[in-house]
Motif scaffolding. Structure first.
Motif, PDB file in Angstrom:
ATOM      1  N   VAL A 217      56.489  17.955  37.354  1.00 29.83           N
ATOM      2  CA  VAL A 217      55.415  17.426  38.202  1.00 29.83           C
ATOM      3  C   VAL A 217      54.375  16.761  37.303  1.00 29.83           C
ATOM      4  O   VAL A 217      53.913  17.359  36.326  1.00 29.83           O
ATOM      5  N   SER A 218      54.018  15.537  37.650  1.00 27.50           N
ATOM      6  CA  SER A 218      52.967  14.799  36.944  1.00 27.50           C
ATOM      7  C   SER A 218      51.844  14.502  37.932  1.00 27.50           C
ATOM      8  O   SER A 218      52.090  13.948  39.013  1.00 27.50           O
ATOM      9  N   THR A 219      50.621  14.838  37.558  1.00 27.67           N
ATOM     10  CA  THR A 219      49.463  14.651  38.433  1.00 27.67           C
ATOM     11  C   THR A 219      48.431  13.791  37.712  1.00 27.67           C
ATOM     12  O   THR A 219      48.177  13.985  36.513  1.00 27.67           O
ATOM     13  N   ARG A 220      47.841  12.860  38.451  1.00 30.69           N
ATOM     14  CA  ARG A 220      46.839  11.973  37.864  1.00 30.69           C
ATOM     15  C   ARG A 220      45.701  11.766  38.852  1.00 30.69           C
ATOM     16  O   ARG A 220      45.931  11.584  40.055  1.00 30.69           O
ATOM     17  N   LYS A 221      44.489  11.781  38.319  1.00 36.45           N
ATOM     18  CA  LYS A 221      43.305  11.488  39.106  1.00 36.45           C
ATOM     19  C   LYS A 221      43.009  10.009  39.000  1.00 36.45           C
ATOM     20  O   LYS A 221      42.619   9.490  37.946  1.00 36.45           O
ATOM     21  N   LEU A 222      43.191   9.285  40.103  1.00 34.01           N
ATOM     22  CA  LEU A 222      43.064   7.840  40.097  1.00 34.01           C
ATOM     23  C   LEU A 222      41.617   7.378  40.137  1.00 34.01           C
ATOM     24  O   LEU A 222      41.257   6.363  39.539  1.00 34.01           O
ATOM     25  N   SER A 223      40.776   8.085  40.877  1.00 32.79           N
ATOM     26  CA  SER A 223      39.364   7.751  41.017  1.00 32.79           C
ATOM     27  C   SER A 223      38.621   9.033  41.374  1.00 32.79           C
ATOM     28  O   SER A 223      39.241  10.081  41.572  1.00 32.79           O
ATOM     29  N   PRO A 224      37.289   8.971  41.477  1.00 31.69           N
ATOM     30  CA  PRO A 224      36.568  10.192  41.867  1.00 31.69           C
ATOM     31  C   PRO A 224      36.985  10.743  43.224  1.00 31.69           C
ATOM     32  O   PRO A 224      36.741  11.920  43.506  1.00 31.69           O
ATOM     33  N   HIS A 225      37.623   9.901  44.061  1.00 29.46           N
ATOM     34  CA  HIS A 225      37.993  10.351  45.401  1.00 29.46           C
ATOM     35  C   HIS A 225      39.499  10.341  45.640  1.00 29.46           C
ATOM     36  O   HIS A 225      39.937  10.724  46.723  1.00 29.46           O
ATOM     37  N   ASP A 226      40.303   9.918  44.681  1.00 28.70           N
ATOM     38  CA  ASP A 226      41.739   9.787  44.889  1.00 28.70           C
ATOM     39  C   ASP A 226      42.505  10.461  43.758  1.00 28.70           C
ATOM     40  O   ASP A 226      42.092  10.406  42.588  1.00 28.70           O
ATOM     41  N   SER A 227      43.617  11.064  44.117  1.00 29.99           N
ATOM     42  CA  SER A 227      44.538  11.641  43.138  1.00 29.99           C
ATOM     43  C   SER A 227      45.950  11.553  43.695  1.00 29.99           C
ATOM     44  O   SER A 227      46.148  11.446  44.912  1.00 29.99           O
ATOM     45  N   ALA A 228      46.933  11.582  42.803  1.00 26.11           N
ATOM     46  CA  ALA A 228      48.334  11.475  43.210  1.00 26.11           C
ATOM     47  C   ALA A 228      49.187  12.315  42.278  1.00 26.11           C
ATOM     48  O   ALA A 228      48.816  12.577  41.125  1.00 26.11           O
ATOM     49  N   SER A 229      50.335  12.755  42.795  1.00 30.87           N
ATOM     50  CA  SER A 229      51.275  13.541  41.993  1.00 30.87           C
ATOM     51  C   SER A 229      52.695  13.108  42.315  1.00 30.87           C
ATOM     52  O   SER A 229      53.003  12.714  43.442  1.00 30.87           O
ATOM     53  N   LEU A 230      53.551  13.185  41.304  1.00 29.04           N
ATOM     54  CA  LEU A 230      54.960  12.843  41.427  1.00 29.04           C
ATOM     55  C   LEU A 230      55.772  14.031  40.939  1.00 29.04           C
ATOM     56  O   LEU A 230      55.607  14.481  39.802  1.00 29.04           O
ATOM     57  N   ALA A 231      56.657  14.549  41.817  1.00 31.83           N
ATOM     58  CA  ALA A 231      57.482  15.707  41.495  1.00 31.83           C
ATOM     59  C   ALA A 231      58.947  15.322  41.582  1.00 31.83           C
ATOM     60  O   ALA A 231      59.409  14.808  42.610  1.00 31.83           O
ATOM     61  N   ALA A 232      59.681  15.563  40.503  1.00 29.16           N
ATOM     62  CA  ALA A 232      61.115  15.297  40.454  1.00 29.16           C
ATOM     63  C   ALA A 232      61.847  16.621  40.305  1.00 29.16           C
ATOM     64  O   ALA A 232      61.579  17.386  39.372  1.00 29.16           O
ATOM     65  N   THR A 233      62.757  16.916  41.241  1.00 25.83           N
ATOM     66  CA  THR A 233      63.456  18.198  41.276  1.00 25.83           C
ATOM     67  C   THR A 233      64.962  17.954  41.293  1.00 25.83           C
ATOM     68  O   THR A 233      65.455  17.065  42.007  1.00 25.83           O
ATOM     69  N   TRP A 234      65.649  18.742  40.501  1.00 29.62           N
ATOM     70  CA  TRP A 234      67.121  18.734  40.535  1.00 29.62           C
ATOM     71  C   TRP A 234      67.573  20.116  40.966  1.00 29.62           C
ATOM     72  O   TRP A 234      67.362  21.096  40.276  1.00 29.62           O
ATOM     73  N   GLN A 235      68.163  20.175  42.171  1.00 31.64           N
ATOM     74  CA  GLN A 235      68.672  21.436  42.704  1.00 31.64           C
ATOM     75  C   GLN A 235      70.188  21.439  42.583  1.00 31.64           C
ATOM     76  O   GLN A 235      70.857  20.526  43.075  1.00 31.64           O
TER      77      GLN A 235
END
Length: 687
Positions: A217-235
């Motif tokens: 999981v990678s998480t980044r704060k884009l602005s003071p009011h926005d954030s996003a995360s990307l999760a890659a899973t292999w089951q």
């Protein structure tokens, strides 16, 4: 003597809390602790607000007792003070050379490191026990037993450890067992989280057992009011799954989350969650699109400080569900909740218990299908709130009211009973006591005597009023707002009074502020004059020429006058606090067997119920008391000791005697006006 001279004395504050000398024996410490603990114990206070204040003061007394009763910790405190105790230092009698000092320091560092690591460890646990009570509530087979049975147990525990300020490792174990024990499964998860920058973080975890998968999981704060995360899973066995989550702070109280999952057929979905949170309530709605589209809404509101009501509704392709419940908080770390839900899965009543970091949930299935004529609805939605309100209004409230009534009496008795007992037998009765700047105390006393009013008017005769139950519903303080100055004083002997010192005079007005500023500016002028006179004397003794004061002296005098006038103007514009406090009640609690003892070398501001309202100024303690019915006045400096009654104490003036008796009569403690004479009045040998 100024109290600042006492700041460097070791063991000042904890000894002052227990009112014992720095050389007190362990028995003296125990005796003082027992006396104070009986007064400040939270269970002896009449209301929740007073119990909270008493708990803080009782913790202070308990801490002082534990430190001073431990010989090693007491030695550390006497040498290093509070900082030495917090740092874990030791005073060793075997330290003789540099090697011993080095070993002792290494032991200290190791101990501090272990404490620091323990503080970084966090543990959580959760347990769910599913119960089938359908045969008891709505039986469908007369041949089956009606006893509820456990159908499944699920338990999980999580622990995380902060390696550094940016690195955290965590693990979680899960175990599930269904009815019969033949279908038992479990799993273990281990992960690592790293904060790359203040706006970026990276997390990886591996799970084995219940579901074997690897997630990054990678998480980044884009602005003071926005954030996003990307999760890659292999089951293993299912393939890759990609999930993108975006978070947006819409307004101060509203936020939204958009989640998009891509994977094999049952796992791809899109959901939007919007929530609005206020101080007392929260409202959220969710829309899900995918293999099982649905729309739902959830709301909660707080009724008072500890009761929270919740409701939720969900409608989807797989059916509908309605949920309603309440959560009651217990103290500060616990909660108990009841939630009833009905829908396609039947009717279920959930009981939830939580304490600290552990939670227990008991979902009880009452009916396999939703029938609006089924008694399961009555058991789920009507019976729990009815039992709650009946228990609260007809059992808990009467018991709480009775307990408050008893505690109100006990809350007043520690001061009232002691004072009246001393007055009845002609013992030591503290009429009033003031701590602060002596000249201001004398000035206010003369003003009260000139107006023919007592300096202290708080009566001990009136019983405490019954406190209403409105606070139990609203979560507010049960003590009504005072309607007058007389009503604003707390009952004698209450912790509120001790925390703010028995009673404090009104804040000074503009005229008093100007008068105080004038006194301080006059002192400044006198100090400058004294310094100039001292320089002249030193110059004469050294045979030097006297300084020319015609010009330089006038300039220095004008500068001093300007500085004094500036100080006076600045102080007269400030909202100055009073320069003395009433400490009558705290001293009454220290009277034992007609004796009051305050130890030398301990600043009075460190005593329970005292505080320093005039920092940097010399302070004194002035006590007016009755002993054998005779009035006395005594004044001691801040760090001086005192032992009352004083043998061969001179009689006070007639004006002071009249003022003392006036204040005693206003409080209802004048021995001459007491109904039952004490033994001292019946003794023929008494003068």
């Amino acid at each position: 003597m100024d109290s600042d001279t006492d700041e460097d004395r070791p063991g000042k504050s904890l000894y002052a809390v227990l009112n014992v000398s720095p050389t007190a024996s362990f028995e003296e410490i125990r005796r003082s602790y027992r006396s104070l603990a009986q007064t400040y114990h939270p269970d002896k206070q009449p209301s929740a607000d007073l119990r909270a204040e008493a708990a803080a003061q009782f913790a202070t007394i308990q801490n002082a007792y534990e430190v001073l009763l431990d010989a090693e910790r007491r030695r550390v405190y006497d040498v290093y003070g509070e900082e030495g105790l917090q740092a874990g230092l030791q005073v060793s009698t075997f330290v003789q050379d540099r090697d011993d000092l080095r070993l002792e320091w290494q032991r200290f560092r190791i101990d501090q490191k272990s404490k620091e690591l323990a503080a970084r460890l966090g543990i959580k646990s959760s347990t769910t026990v599913r119960v089938d009570a359908t045969q008891l509530v709505s039986p469908y087979d007369a041949g089956l037993p009606v006893t509820p049975e456990i159908t499944a147990i699920q338990s999980s525990g999580e622990a995380q450890f902060a390696i550094s300020e940016r690195d955290v490792v965590y693990s979680r174990g899960e175990f599930a067992m269904r009815k019969g024990g033949s279908d038992s499964i479990g799993g273990f998860l281990a992960g690592y989280r790293r904060e790359l920058t203040p706006d970026d973080s990276l997390q990886g975890q591996v799970m084995l057992g219940l579901k074997s998968l690897v997630t990054i999981v990678s998480t980044r704060k884009l602005s003071p009011h926005d954030s996003a995360s990307l999760a890659a899973t292999w089951q293993f066995g299912a393939g890759p799954i990609l999930q993108v989550t975006a978070h947006r702070q819409l307004t101060k109280d509203m936020e939204a989350d958009l989640t998009w999952a891509l994977g094999p057929h049952p796992m791809h979905s899109l959901s939007l969650d919007v929530s609005r949170r206020s101080k007392q309530s929260r409202l959220s709605g969710i829309v899900e699109v995918g293999a099982a589209p649905a729309v739902g809404i959830r709301a909660s509101t707080r009724l008072g400080r500890r009761l929270e009501v919740r409701a939720a509704a969900k409608l989807g392709l797989l059916g509908w569900e309605l949920e309603a419940g309440a959560l009651q908080r217990l103290l500060q770390r616990g909660a108990v909740g009841l939630t009833a839900s009905c829908g396609a899965q039947g009717i279920t009543l959930k009981v939830r218990l939580a304490w600290a970091n552990a939670s227990f949930e008991f979902p009880m299935l009452l009916s396999h299908e939703t029938d609006f004529q089924s008694p399961a609805l009555l058991y789920a939605y009507v019976l729990p709130p009815a039992v709650y309100y009946i228990t609260r209004f007809y059992i808990w409230r009467p018991l709480a009211r009775r307990r408050r009534t008893q505690q109100c009496g006990h809350g007043q008795e520690p001061a009232r009973r002691r004072v009246l007992a001393e007055a009845a037998q002609g013992g030591l009765v503290i009429v009033d006591a003031q701590y602060g700047v002596l000249e201001v105390v004398l000035e206010d006393t003369r003003a009260a005597d000139g107006a023919g009013k007592p300096l202290r008017t708080e009566s001990l005769d009136g019983p405490p009023g019954d406190q209403g139950d409105a606070a139990e519903d609203t979560g507010q303080d049960s003590t009504a707002a005072p309607s007058s100055a007389a009503d604003s004083e707390a009952s004698p002997g209450t912790p509120r009074e001790h925390s703010r010192t028995a009673s404090t005079p009104e804040p000074v007005d503009a005229a008093t502020a100007r008068a105080r500023a004038g006194r301080q500016s006059q002192k400044l002028r006198e100090e400058r004059q004294r310094q100039r006179q001292q320089r002249r004397v030193e110059s004469q003794a050294a045979g030097e020429d006297l300084p020319d004061e015609s010009e330089s002296g006038s300039e220095a005098g004008s500068a001093a006058a300007a500085e004094a006038d500036g100080l006076m103007e600045a102080l007269s514009k400030q909202d100055l606090p009073p320069e003395w406090i009433d400490v009558t009640t705290p001293l009454r609690f220290l009277v034992a067997s007609s004796h009051l003892k305050l130890h030398e070398g301990v600043a009075k501001s460190g005593l329970m119920g005292f505080c320093d309202t005039a920092p940097g100024q010399p302070k004194s303690l002035r006590i007016r008391y009755l002993y054998h019915g005779k009035p006395h006045v005594t004044t001691v400096e801040d760090v001086a000791g005192i032992h009352l009654p004083i043998e061969d104490a001179p009689e006070c003036t007639s004006a002071d005697a009249s003022s003392i008796h006036r204040s005693a009569r206003a409080q209802g403690i004048d021995p001459a006006a007491h109904a039952q004479p004490g033994a001292w009045q019946q003794n023929d040998l008494f003068d």
